[in-house]
Design an enzyme around this catalytic site. Structure first.
Site, PDB file in Angstrom:
ATOM      1  N   HIS A   1       0.851  -1.199   0.000  1.00 46.48           N
ATOM      2  CA  HIS A   1       0.000   0.000   0.000  1.00 46.48           C
ATOM      3  C   HIS A   1       0.884   1.246   0.000  1.00 46.48           C
ATOM      4  O   HIS A   1       0.666   2.184  -0.778  1.00 46.48           O
ATOM      5  CB  HIS A   1      -0.912  -0.031   1.231  1.00 46.48           C
ATOM      6  N   GLU A   2       1.879   1.281   0.896  1.00 46.26           N
ATOM      7  CA  GLU A   2       2.743   2.460   0.980  1.00 46.26           C
ATOM      8  C   GLU A   2       3.566   2.630  -0.292  1.00 46.26           C
ATOM      9  O   GLU A   2       3.768   3.755  -0.765  1.00 46.26           O
ATOM     10  CB  GLU A   2       3.647   2.382   2.216  1.00 46.26           C
TER      11      GLU A   2
ATOM     12  N   HIS B   1       1.581   4.289  -2.962  1.00 40.88           N
ATOM     13  CA  HIS B   1       1.421   5.746  -2.861  1.00 40.88           C
ATOM     14  C   HIS B   1       2.397   6.493  -3.770  1.00 40.88           C
ATOM     15  O   HIS B   1       2.154   7.640  -4.140  1.00 40.88           O
ATOM     16  CB  HIS B   1       1.601   6.210  -1.418  1.00 40.88           C
TER      17      HIS B   1
ATOM     18  N   ASP C   1      -4.635   1.015  -1.622  1.00 42.39           N
ATOM     19  CA  ASP C   1      -5.162  -0.260  -1.127  1.00 42.39           C
ATOM     20  C   ASP C   1      -5.238  -1.290  -2.251  1.00 42.39           C
ATOM     21  O   ASP C   1      -4.873  -2.457  -2.076  1.00 42.39           O
ATOM     22  CB  ASP C   1      -6.565  -0.065  -0.542  1.00 42.39           C
TER      23      ASP C   1
ATOM     24  N   GLU D   1      -5.966   6.854  -1.222  1.00 44.35           N
ATOM     25  CA  GLU D   1      -5.833   5.690  -0.340  1.00 44.35           C
ATOM     26  C   GLU D   1      -6.460   4.456  -0.962  1.00 44.35           C
ATOM     27  O   GLU D   1      -5.973   3.331  -0.773  1.00 44.35           O
ATOM     28  CB  GLU D   1      -6.461   5.987   1.020  1.00 44.35           C
TER      29      GLU D   1
END
Length: 639
Positions: free
Chosen positions: A487-488, A491, A551, A547
């Site tokens: 997930h990070e 980003h 995800d 987000e």
């Protein structure tokens, strides 16, 4: 509480199938607004560290370094409830007298730089951060003050939450003002004036949705032009005094607000501004005073979140102490409770995720070759920080606690620390950006990606079950911390991160065609979430798009990594994904987050994203007619 999975429900609602028994039994503690996966870890860490720091304060444990020695003194001061009761509101009186003494904008202007260093309220704020177009160097940013209500959208005439919240705020502040020495008439007048001032600010600032578009926060302006925003205050002189040199530009995150500033700072508003300053000061300092004032000062925030009771005196003291010395506490926690084996294992997982991304980018069929290559360069430059920093931030070496015997109070100590921190921040202007600096302490249950630095950070506190455990299967770990890690990384390539290059510079490194295709995929993600009913409201797909993209990419890439392991079990993978999002919150908190949080509600994070993955349908034999079924044409796949 039961962890039993209702296998019959998996096809209709994986979140309730995995968490149904837990949801049935779970109780939100009266001094919480939520409970669940994240909060359970927070509470566990609190219990552990409170026991340790009680031993530290009692002399049963010795401080490991100079910073911990000062933390021990502060911890003892925070827990000296007898002194706090004896002093009451007295430590706050000198701060209030300073505001009361203002008779004109000129009075404020003469002490403006010191006012900023003192952390006193102003109708604007300034910060130092990496220049978004030259991320190796720190720049000056300007911003707007916070509002009384949680978001600009609450000020719309038909907002029912605001109609409930503002009377609670009004009564709380009136009572607080009387308790610190103002008459009932003075208190009533001041709170009304403060609300009037706040109401002028609200239409001119950004909403949470508007602020979520990072690129639109970059509005560089010549310093000589920017300071003309008001002629009541000499911003040029004050900022030059703080920085030590006159900057050449300001990055204005709120251009509409600063265009309005001269109207706000007119002579008719001076008295309103003073009342606004006093109100904000009394509310923000209330937790440093007597128990009665601490509890009273939290009334409004508890109403916003639906928290039924205030935190106990001991619990509030713990969070005050550890929050003030956050990186010192994080260093202690990381070294004592996070092992090298786990650190290496998690680092290896991060590398595996990066390799999955590289493979996907290499094989991507909608990005042009030049964009694909540049994306891989960005991945190769991504800095990985796991566990805790190598050193405590040097800032904390400057924190020297003034003990009660020498006239030390919570107020004058916190004021001194704030002043040191603010001065330290301004001293970083035009200095090289420190990519090693952590913006979360190691005892924080969270993780983050910083687009200006192109770094991902995983504090030790989140690296435990159900997210991660050396005794969990690889599939469970990939469905938990693996998906969080990916997930990070995602980003770096979401609608905000994709605007920044490998150095963290805001730089359009995509072709026009690639951007247009990505924007359409992002629109599909907005559409997938926008309007989904939740807690009596609806999800804002535009607010949560970054987000949600992260995800989606995180879950998909974590699944691929799990499948590469010899012991892969996708049942465990998807079930642990649903487990980590277990959460029970008050309705007030859920409704608040719908308005201001860039994340979708936890339950929807668990259920919506899995519907986009073909393997989910195969794993649980989900077909048309099942609750978890989504037609292939409606599934969103970006990375």
């Amino acid at each position: 509480m039961s962890d039993e999975v209702n296998t019959a429900m998996l096809k209709d609602d994986i979140y309730k199938a995995v968490n149904g028994e837990w949801l049935k039994d779970a109780k939100i503690p009266a001094d919480h607004s939520s409970t669940g996966g994240f909060m359970d870890l927070v509470d566990g860490i609190e219990k552990t560290l409170r026991a340790d720091f009680k031993a530290l304060a009692n002399g049963e444990m010795q401080p490991a370094n100079d910073e911990m020695t000062e933390f021990k003194k502060f911890y003892q001061l925070v827990f000296d409830f007898k002194q706090r009761e004896q002093l009451g509101a007295e430590p706050l009186k000198p701060v209030l007298k300073r505001i009361e003494a203002l008779e004109s904008y000129q009075d404020l202007d003469e002490q403006l730089s010191d006012w900023m260093l003192s952390g006193l309220p102003l109708p604007f704020n300034f910060d130092i951060d990496a220049d978004m177009k030259n991320a190796k160097v720190n720049a000056l940013f300007s911003g707007a003050p916070s509002l009384i209500l949680p978001d600009k959208t609450y000020y719309e005439p038909d907002n029912q939450a605001a109609k409930q919240l503002m009377p609670i705020y009004t009564q709380m502040v009136r009572t607080l003002l009387e308790k610190v020495g103002y008459s009932a008439d003075e208190a009533e007048a001041m709170v009304e004036e403060a609300k009037h001032y706040d109401a002028q600010i609200a239409p001119n600032v950004k909403s949470a949705e508007e602020s979520a578009d990072m690129v639109k926060n970059y509005n560089p302006e010549k310093f000589t032009d920017f300071v003309k925003a008001t002629n009541q205050l000499d911003l040029k002189r004050a900022l030059t005094e703080l920085i030590g040199k006159t900057p050449d530009q300001v990055i204005d995150t709120e251009p509409n607000y600063f265009a309005f500033l001269s109207d706000l700072l007119d002579d008719n508003n001076f008295t309103l501004m003073k009342s606004w300053m006093i109100v904000k000061t009394v509310v923000s300092y209330s937790n440093l005073l007597s128990e009665e004032l601490r509890v009273l000062g939290g009334t409004y925030s508890r109403a916003i979140s639906g928290q039924k009771e205030p935190a106990s005196q001991d619990r509030a003291a713990y969070y005050l102490a550890t929050g003030t010395f956050s990186q010192v506490v994080g260093d202690y926690y990381g070294k004592k409770y996070f092992g090298e084996q786990a650190k290496q294992d998690v680092h290896d997982m991060v590398v595996k995720m990066i390799n999955v991304y590289k493979q996907r980018l290499t094989n991507n069929d909608w990005l042009g070759e030049a964009t694909r290559k540049k994306a891989i360069v960005k991945l190769n430059s991504l800095k990985i920080l796991v566990g805790y920093p190598d050193r405590i931030d040097p800032l904390y070496k400057q924190f020297k606690v003034k003990v009660a015997a020498d006239g030390g109070t919570l107020v004058n100590n916190v004021q001194a620390f704030d002043r040191i921190a603010i001065q330290d921040q301004f001293s970083k202007w035009n200095q090289p950006v420190d990519r090693e600096k952590w913006e979360m302490s190691a005892d924080t249950v969270n993780a983050y990606y910083h687009p200006f630095k192109n770094i991902i950070v995983f504090p030790a506190a989140i690296l435990q079950a159900p997210f991660y455990g050396l005794d969990q299967s690889s599939s469970e770990n990939f469905g938990g911390i693996g998906a969080v890690i990916a997930h990070e990384i995602s980003h770096a390539f979401d609608n905000n991160g994709s605007q920044f290059d490998e150095f963290g510079n805001m730089n359009n490194w995509w072709s026009k065609e690639d951007h247009e295709h990505f924007d359409q995929l992002a629109q599909n993600m907005i559409k997938e979430f926008d309007g989904l009913p939740f807690a009596g409201g609806k999800v804002n797909g535009k607010l949560t798009v970054s987000e949600n993209i992260a995800d989606a990419g995180g879950l998909s890439c974590a699944e691929e990594a799990a499948k590469a392991e010899a012991d892969c079990d996708l049942h465990q993978f998807f079930i642990n994904w649903a487990r980590i999002w277990r959460n029970k919150s008050t309705q007030q908190r859920e409704q608040l987050l719908l308005s201001i949080d860039v994340h979708a509600p936890s339950e929807l994070r668990a259920t919506v994203q899995v519907k986009n993955l073909a393997d989910f349908y195969i794993t649980f034999d989900v077909t048309a007619g099942d609750g978890m079924y989504l037609a292939p044409k409606d599934r969103v796949n970006i990375w």
